[in-house]
Design an enzyme around this catalytic site. Structure first.
Site, PDB file in Angstrom:
ATOM      1  N   GLY A 172       8.408  55.146  65.797  1.00  0.00           N
ATOM      2  CA  GLY A 172       9.746  54.723  66.163  1.00  0.00           C
ATOM      3  C   GLY A 172      10.423  55.473  67.283  1.00  0.00           C
ATOM      4  O   GLY A 172      11.303  54.918  67.930  1.00  0.00           O
ATOM      5  N   HIS A 173      10.019  56.728  67.556  1.00  0.00           N
ATOM      6  CA  HIS A 173      10.827  57.529  68.466  1.00  0.00           C
ATOM      7  C   HIS A 173       9.973  58.563  69.221  1.00  0.00           C
ATOM      8  O   HIS A 173       9.320  59.397  68.606  1.00  0.00           O
ATOM      9  CB  HIS A 173      11.919  58.303  67.717  1.00  0.00           C
ATOM     10  CG  HIS A 173      12.558  57.548  66.593  1.00  0.00           C
ATOM     11  ND1 HIS A 173      13.617  56.696  66.784  1.00  0.00           N
ATOM     12  CD2 HIS A 173      12.271  57.521  65.272  1.00  0.00           C
ATOM     13  CE1 HIS A 173      13.973  56.176  65.624  1.00  0.00           C
ATOM     14  NE2 HIS A 173      13.172  56.651  64.691  1.00  0.00           N
ATOM     15  N   PHE A 174       9.976  58.486  70.544  1.00  0.00           N
ATOM     16  CA  PHE A 174       9.482  59.576  71.405  1.00  0.00           C
ATOM     17  C   PHE A 174       8.040  59.988  71.102  1.00  0.00           C
ATOM     18  O   PHE A 174       7.702  61.172  71.124  1.00  0.00           O
ATOM     19  CB  PHE A 174      10.374  60.822  71.266  1.00  0.00           C
ATOM     20  CG  PHE A 174      11.840  60.569  71.403  1.00  0.00           C
ATOM     21  CD1 PHE A 174      12.409  60.376  72.656  1.00  0.00           C
ATOM     22  CD2 PHE A 174      12.652  60.492  70.289  1.00  0.00           C
ATOM     23  CE1 PHE A 174      13.766  60.129  72.783  1.00  0.00           C
ATOM     24  CE2 PHE A 174      14.012  60.245  70.405  1.00  0.00           C
ATOM     25  CZ  PHE A 174      14.581  60.063  71.655  1.00  0.00           C
ATOM     26  N   GLY A 191       8.931  62.327  67.967  1.00  0.00           N
ATOM     27  CA  GLY A 191       8.319  63.372  68.770  1.00  0.00           C
ATOM     28  C   GLY A 191       6.868  63.636  68.467  1.00  0.00           C
ATOM     29  O   GLY A 191       6.291  64.596  68.997  1.00  0.00           O
TER      30      GLY A 191
END
Length: 266
Positions: A172-174, A191
């Site tokens: 979902g993110h980075f 991350g």
């Protein structure tokens, strides 16, 4: 121990053929380019689309055709739960997918399923397959030869290169995924980075209790079995093989090699 059946339930996957006749769990990656190429066609085209130029209008994909969606009404619910809906002239277009203005498409061989949302700012290179009810979020970068299953999320500023998402996998993110496979219901914390290239020359080898297994691959990222999870800012070394329901704790680097089912890597 290293078979695809030990890591993934493929009973609900339309891409079972990719995993057939694979001696090891990383062998599908060796077949991925041919599989994606053979299962896409130059259908992602429209007179107003230009490679590498952000879309100046929203488009919908419906009944195998791409068309302008300026006159449509779109309801943005939870995409992965079938919440995206498209209305035209008072009628709902069942299964229509939405590509928002500002998305960037390169190449025509992109296959998208029903109810898919591609947000503004995403960049997708051909050839790529995106399954039903998946969401490609703002700033996502799909670099080609990507196979995204159903109800998946490729999140904000997540980069995916030559990788496979099975159903319900979410980054979902980075995140970064190179030459990797995410099993069903895998979730990557924000991350997470799946490194795919050794510092030293030579192919990636996998350490197992039975000894070193040569993969024959210069680049191999992570393979995460069904239900595995990573915490925020986790990193996997090239050739990390996590069994189903494994956990990689936040701010932790997983060493390359085989980690058994339900292992907790700290």
């Amino acid at each position: 121990m290293l078979t695809t059946g030990s890591f993934f339930d493929l009973s609900d996957s339309p891409h079972r053929d990719l995993f057939a006749d694979c001696a090891t769990v990383w062998d599908p990656l060796k077949k991925l380019k041919a599989y994606v190429s053979d299962n896409t066609a130059p259908t992602f085209e429209h007179v107003c689309l230009t490679d590498g130029v952000p879309l100046d209008s929203p488009y919908i994909s419906f009944n195998g055709k791409l068309r302008n969606a300026r006159e449509c009404i779109v309801t943005y619910g939870d995409t992965t739960k079938g919440g995206l809906s498209v209305w035209e002239n008072g009628q709902i277009l069942e299964g229509a997918s939405v590509i928002m203005a500002g998305a960037v498409i390169i190449g025509k061989n992109i296959r998208i399923g029903k109810g898919v949302l591609i947000e503004s700012g995403a960049l997708i290179k051909s050839p790529t397959i995106i399954g039903d009810y998946s969401e490609i979020r703002q700033g996502a970068y799909l670099r080609g030869y990507c196979l995204i299953g159903s109800r998946c999320v490729v999140g904000h500023t997540t980069e995916v290169k030559h990788s496979i998402f099975l159903n319900d996998a979410k980054a979902g993110h980075f995140a970064y995924l190179g030459d990797s496979i995410l099993g069903n219901k895998v979730n990557l914390g924000a991350g997470t980075k799946c490194a795919n290239l050794r510092f030293l020359p030579g192919n990636v080898a996998v350490r197992t209790p039975g000894g070193i297994v040569e993969t024959g691959l210069r680049k191999l990222g992570a393979i995460l079995g069904d239900g595995a999870q990573t915490g925020c800012n986790a990193v996997t070394s090239p050739g990390t093989i996590m069994g189903p329901e494994g956990i990689l704790m936040p701010n932790t680097t997983a060493p390359s090699g085989l980690h058994p089912r339900k292992a907790v890597i700290r």
